[in-house]
Design a protein around this motif. Structure first.
Motif, short mmCIF file in Angstrom:
data_model
loop_
_atom_site.label_atom_id
_atom_site.label_comp_id
_atom_site.label_asym_id
_atom_site.label_seq_id
_atom_site.Cartn_x
_atom_site.Cartn_y
_atom_site.Cartn_z
N PRO A 121 0.77 -1.23 0.00
CA PRO A 121 0.00 0.00 0.00
C PRO A 121 0.80 1.28 0.00
N ARG A 123 0.12 7.60 2.21
CA ARG A 123 -1.00 6.73 2.53
C ARG A 123 -0.98 6.32 4.00
N THR A 151 -3.89 4.28 7.03
CA THR A 151 -5.12 3.50 7.08
C THR A 151 -6.27 4.35 7.62
N LYS A 184 -8.25 3.77 9.97
CA LYS A 184 -8.35 3.83 11.43
C LYS A 184 -7.52 4.97 12.02
N SER A 185 -6.63 5.56 11.23
CA SER A 185 -5.79 6.66 11.71
C SER A 185 -6.46 8.02 11.60
N THR A 228 -7.26 -3.68 1.21
CA THR A 228 -6.40 -4.86 1.18
C THR A 228 -7.10 -6.15 1.63
N SER A 273 -8.46 -0.87 9.32
CA SER A 273 -7.01 -0.98 9.08
C SER A 273 -6.71 -1.59 7.71
N CYS A 274 -7.72 -2.12 7.03
CA CYS A 274 -7.55 -2.70 5.68
C CYS A 274 -7.87 -1.67 4.59
N TRP A 300 -6.87 1.69 2.92
CA TRP A 300 -5.77 2.66 2.81
C TRP A 300 -6.30 3.93 2.15
#
Length: 90
Positions: free
Chosen positions: A10, A17, A19, A21-22, A35, A83-84, A86
């Motif tokens: 990624p 890039r 995720t 969740k950030s 992903t 988290s998957c 991006w």
């Protein structure tokens, strides 16, 4: 029809890039990769796919799950699933 793909690497030179969740409450970003094929298919059922601009609209008191909005659709995602996804911040 929108195409979906899995990006196993990624990071792309020239693009910052992170995720999903950030992201913090109120932040907006563009989805650049998902992903997880099963997650990609589930999100596509709600019209959420690569290229969409999303915004974090709510975060649960303990931080999980988070709610995102795109094109008038609002869904909640667990941080594990986020988290998957991006993204590139706007």
């Amino acid at each position: 029809m929108q195409t979906f793909h899995t990006d196993t690497s990624p990071t792309n030179p020239g693009e910052n890039r992170i995720t999903l969740k950030s992201l913090s409450l109120g932040e907006r970003a563009k989805i650049v990769s998902i992903t997880s094929n099963p997650l990609s298919l589930e999100l596509s059922k709600f019209g959420i796919c690569i290229g969409n601009i999303i915004q974090v609209t709510e975060i649960a008191p303990l931080g999980d799950p988070i709610a995102i909005t795109t094109k008038g659709t609002k869904i909640s995602l667990r941080k594990k699933d986020a988290s998957c996804v991006w993204i590139a911040k706007l």
